[in-house]
Write an enzyme that holds these catalytic residues in place. Structure first.
Site, PDB file in Angstrom:
ATOM      1  N   HIS A  99      -1.579   0.199  -9.900  1.00 20.55           N
ATOM      2  CA  HIS A  99      -2.123  -0.781  -8.933  1.00 20.55           C
ATOM      3  C   HIS A  99      -2.664  -2.012  -9.688  1.00 20.55           C
ATOM      4  O   HIS A  99      -3.837  -2.362  -9.565  1.00 20.55           O
ATOM      5  CB  HIS A  99      -3.231  -0.137  -8.068  1.00 20.55           C
ATOM      6  CG  HIS A  99      -3.441  -0.851  -6.752  1.00 20.55           C
ATOM      7  ND1 HIS A  99      -3.749  -0.204  -5.584  1.00 20.55           N
ATOM      8  CD2 HIS A  99      -3.386  -2.177  -6.444  1.00 20.55           C
ATOM      9  CE1 HIS A  99      -3.888  -1.092  -4.610  1.00 20.55           C
ATOM     10  NE2 HIS A  99      -3.668  -2.294  -5.102  1.00 20.55           N
ATOM     11  N   ARG A 130       0.853  -1.184   0.000  1.00 22.50           N
ATOM     12  CA  ARG A 130       0.000   0.000   0.000  1.00 22.50           C
ATOM     13  C   ARG A 130       0.894   1.241   0.000  1.00 22.50           C
ATOM     14  O   ARG A 130       1.915   1.282   0.694  1.00 22.50           O
ATOM     15  CB  ARG A 130      -0.893   0.038   1.239  1.00 22.50           C
ATOM     16  CG  ARG A 130      -2.095  -0.912   1.193  1.00 22.50           C
ATOM     17  CD  ARG A 130      -3.124  -0.491   0.149  1.00 22.50           C
ATOM     18  NE  ARG A 130      -4.304  -1.341   0.114  1.00 22.50           N
ATOM     19  CZ  ARG A 130      -4.460  -2.419  -0.654  1.00 22.50           C
ATOM     20  NH1 ARG A 130      -3.490  -2.804  -1.476  1.00 22.50           N
ATOM     21  NH2 ARG A 130      -5.587  -3.103  -0.634  1.00 22.50           N
ATOM     22  N   GLU A 135      -4.166   7.509  -5.275  1.00 26.73           N
ATOM     23  CA  GLU A 135      -4.478   6.744  -6.488  1.00 26.73           C
ATOM     24  C   GLU A 135      -5.831   7.183  -7.023  1.00 26.73           C
ATOM     25  O   GLU A 135      -6.767   7.306  -6.232  1.00 26.73           O
ATOM     26  CB  GLU A 135      -4.485   5.240  -6.164  1.00 26.73           C
ATOM     27  CG  GLU A 135      -3.108   4.744  -5.749  1.00 26.73           C
ATOM     28  CD  GLU A 135      -3.085   3.266  -5.362  1.00 26.73           C
ATOM     29  OE1 GLU A 135      -4.065   2.551  -5.631  1.00 26.73           O
ATOM     30  OE2 GLU A 135      -2.084   2.833  -4.790  1.00 26.73           O
TER      31      GLU A 135
END
Ligand code: GLV
Ligand code: GLV
EC number: 1.1.1.79
Length: 324
Positions: free
Chosen positions: A285, A237, A266
């Protein structure tokens, strides 16, 4: 009447049908306060939630007095206030295991891309710069036989260790909250204090969930401890890393390169300094983002919700004690 649930992510048709055979499914775009206000009745009556990414917090739970289970299509659940769920006896289900091998592939892809400068040189070819045989300004560094430091030895860390040990002959160091006998016996992984790992590793791979303990665990001091030649990969993360400190370390040459799947914010803003650094490989991601694995995660999350609402949350439950 079938119990009512809220679905806030798109599902393949067959999985939607499976869900509809058990529940009245209300499809909503997200869990934002505006959406909740607009569909207050649906939120008030739903006993289940299925989706990913959106915050599941105290404010939402107050609008969902009948909620009994939340099923996230992810392994990570840092967007969920688990204490608030526990206080209300709401089960939280997630999807470990099904994505492990795919995320491990992503980690290896980032290591290779950063070390061999795959994206950077491919862009130079596209730009017409490959006009004579290439010289040292196109070269990267080896991956095989280099020392890999894994921070966070969960299922994914173990799958990375397997690839690195058997595929790349890499000595493996790891740091985790507790020792991992399987990693030590199968892949010769050596447990290290974090500082020792950072000093010795040629590749530092972060595969940690975001918690109060891991928040900003990597900052100026950790990057300064790494080798100047070190390659840093984050596939856990974003907020586990102080991104400003990472940018500074890359700009000053305190580490060599980074492969990043996760970020503070993000989607990553297009004006992020990370995107003007040639020694950064930034991907959106994609850890678990293959057709096969995203399907399997969605199927797992559907089954998890059915199990939880039938009172059988034996598998994949984060907080089984909440039902007691
Ligand atoms: C992806 O980051 C996940 O938590 O599944
Ligand atoms: C994820 O499945 C992990 O435990 O690393």
């Amino acid at each position: 009447m079938k119990p009512s649930i809220i679905l806030y992510k798109a599902l393949p048709d067959d999985l939607l049908h499976r869900l509809e055979s058990h529940f009245t499914v209300h499809r909503l775009p997200d869990l934002r306060p505006e959406t909740v206000a607009q569909h207050a009745q649906i939120f008030a009556s739903a006993v289940g939630l299925l989706g990913s990414g959106d915050a599941v917090d105290q404010a939402l739970l107050e609008k969902m007095p009948r909620l009994r289970a939340a099923s996230t299509i992810s392994v990570g659940y840092d967007n969920v206030d688990v204490d608030a769920l526990n206080a209300r006896g709401v089960l939280l289900m997630h999807t470990p295991t099904v994505l492990t091998e795919t995320v491990a592939d992503t980690v290896i892809a980032l290591m290779l891309s950063a070390a061999r400068r795959v994206v950077e040189v491919a862009e130079r070819v596209r730009a017409g710069e490959w006009t004579t045989s290439i010289g040292p300004d196109w070269f990267g560094c080896d991956v095989h036989h280099k020392t890999l430091g894994i921070v966070g030895m969960g299922r994914i860390g173990l799958a990375v260790a397997q690839r690195a040990h058997f595929g790349f002959n890499m000595p493996i160091l790891y740091n985790a909250r507790s020792r991992h006998p399987e990693a030590e016996s199968r892949f010769n992984a050596r447990y290290c204090e974090l500082d020792a790992l950072l000093q010795e590793a040629d590749f530092v791979c972060l595969i940690l969930p975001l918690t109060k303990e891991t928040h900003r665990m990597f900052g100026t001091a950790q990057f300064a401890t790494m080798k100047k030649s070190a390659i840093f990969v984050n596939a856990g993360r974003g907020p586990v890393v102080d991104e400003a400190a990472l940018i500074a370390a890359l700009q000053r040459g305190e580490i060599q390169a980074a492969g990043l799947d996760v970020f503070d914010q993000e989607p990553l803003p297009v004006d992020s300094p990370l995107l003007s650094l040639p020694n950064v490989v930034a991907v959106p991601h994609i850890g678990s983002a293959t057709h096969e694995t995203r399907y399997n995660m969605a199927a797992c999350a559907v089954d998890n919700l059915i199990d939880a609402l039938r009172g059988k949350p034996e598998k994949n439950c984060v907080n089984p004690q909440a039902a007691k």
